[in-house]
Write an enzyme that holds these catalytic residues in place. Structure first.
Site, short mmCIF file in Angstrom:
data_model
loop_
_atom_site.label_atom_id
_atom_site.label_comp_id
_atom_site.label_asym_id
_atom_site.label_seq_id
_atom_site.Cartn_x
_atom_site.Cartn_y
_atom_site.Cartn_z
N ASP A 163 0.81 -1.21 0.00
CA ASP A 163 0.00 0.00 0.00
C ASP A 163 0.86 1.27 0.00
OD1 ASP A 163 -2.39 -1.40 -0.01
OD2 ASP A 163 -2.55 -1.43 2.18
N ASN A 182 -4.96 9.05 1.75
CA ASN A 182 -5.49 8.34 2.92
C ASN A 182 -6.01 9.29 3.98
OD1 ASN A 182 -5.16 5.76 2.01
ND2 ASN A 182 -3.50 5.22 3.40
N ASN A 215 -6.78 5.79 10.57
CA ASN A 215 -8.09 6.11 11.14
C ASN A 215 -8.68 4.95 11.91
OD1 ASN A 215 -10.77 7.67 11.18
ND2 ASN A 215 -11.33 5.82 10.05
N ALA A 222 -7.01 2.61 7.45
CA ALA A 222 -5.59 2.73 7.76
C ALA A 222 -5.43 3.32 9.17
CB ALA A 222 -4.90 3.58 6.70
#
Length: 262
Positions: free
Chosen positions: A48, A121, A165, A163
């Protein structure tokens, strides 16, 4: 939001990890690849983090093309399963195109310097010292929290909601939800405030209080700026990106499935 694409000219990029480099060597001789400047799409080998790096490089270059990732990293939430290149053309022909829009961040430092970045993100504000941060939170020009005492606070897109969060106990957002997650990081006051879910048309602003005693940095995906005074955020619709996923493995379905992991 989802559609199929006709792709002819493809670029190939890989992270520096041994696994990704081995796959790059395996795929390099299996077809004719083109440069990023000539490509209709790019195959991204890595995890990622490298996918984010590739997407940011396209934004910086001002030429955005669809990206099809194959996971050779750890989590691979933005990636497809890695297989050799035998069926790559068929996979690309059947892939679903998912549109994602990054955050636009405008930050001002304590010295008055400014910075404009994009975040796919999330954008995170983080305390720089042992002192807790004190941050004023505004949404659409209205102060919602005069003083958030915390380790930090972040705003995540749906693509980034699983992610940092999620690690901060923020909500998982479906990709087509048109929402943003506003999530505190170890909030001390207001102690019971667990964050907010906002329409993605919202304009969010953070102002650092007592900055000399309680300095704060801001991180937009992989870039950091220290000693900030204020940060403004909104969705950058003009910078929309496209990720390609195999049928049944699209990011929107993975976001839903992640909520049922035990």
């Amino acid at each position: 939001m989802a559609k199929s694409l006709n792709i002819e000219h493809i670029a190939l990029v890989a992270s520096e990890t041994p696994r990704a480099q081995e796959a790059f060597a395996e795929l390099s001789g299996q077809r004719e690849w083109v440069s990023m400047d000539e490509a209709d799409a790019v195959v991204v080998l890595g995890g990622d983090g490298f996918m984010l790096h590739t997407l940011h490089a396209m934004l910086d270059a001002g030429r955005v093309i669809p990206a099809y990732g194959m996971n050779l990293g750890t989590v691979g939430f933005l990636m497809n399963r890695y297989r050799n290149g035998a069926n790559l053309d068929k996979r690309l022909a059947k892939a679903r195109a998912m549109a994602i829009a990054p955050l636009r961040m405008h930050a001002v430092t304590q010295t008055g310097a400014t910075c404009d970045w994009r975040a796919i993100n999330e954008v995170s504000l983080l305390r720089e010292t042992r002192q807790t941060a004190k941050i004023e939170v505004s949404v659409d020009d209205r102060v919602r929290i005069e003083e958030l005492v915390c380790d930090g606070v972040l705003v995540a897109t749906p693509a980034g909601s699983t992610a940092y969060n999620l690690s901060a106990n923020g909500p998982i957002l479906p990709l087509d939800s048109q929402l943003l997650a506003l999530t505190p990081i170890s909030a001390f006051r207001p102690r019971r405030w667990s964050g907010a879910i906002l329409p993605d048309r919202s304009a969010i602003k953070f102002r650092v209080r007592e900055p000399e005693k309680r300095p704060v940095s801001v991180v937009a995906d992989q870039k950091e700026l220290r000693d900030i005074a204020e940060v403004s955020l909104e969705i950058a619709r003009e910078n929309e990106l496209t990720l390609l996923f195999d049928p049944g493995h699209a990011l929107d379905e993975r976001i839903v499935a992640e909520q049922f992991v035990t």
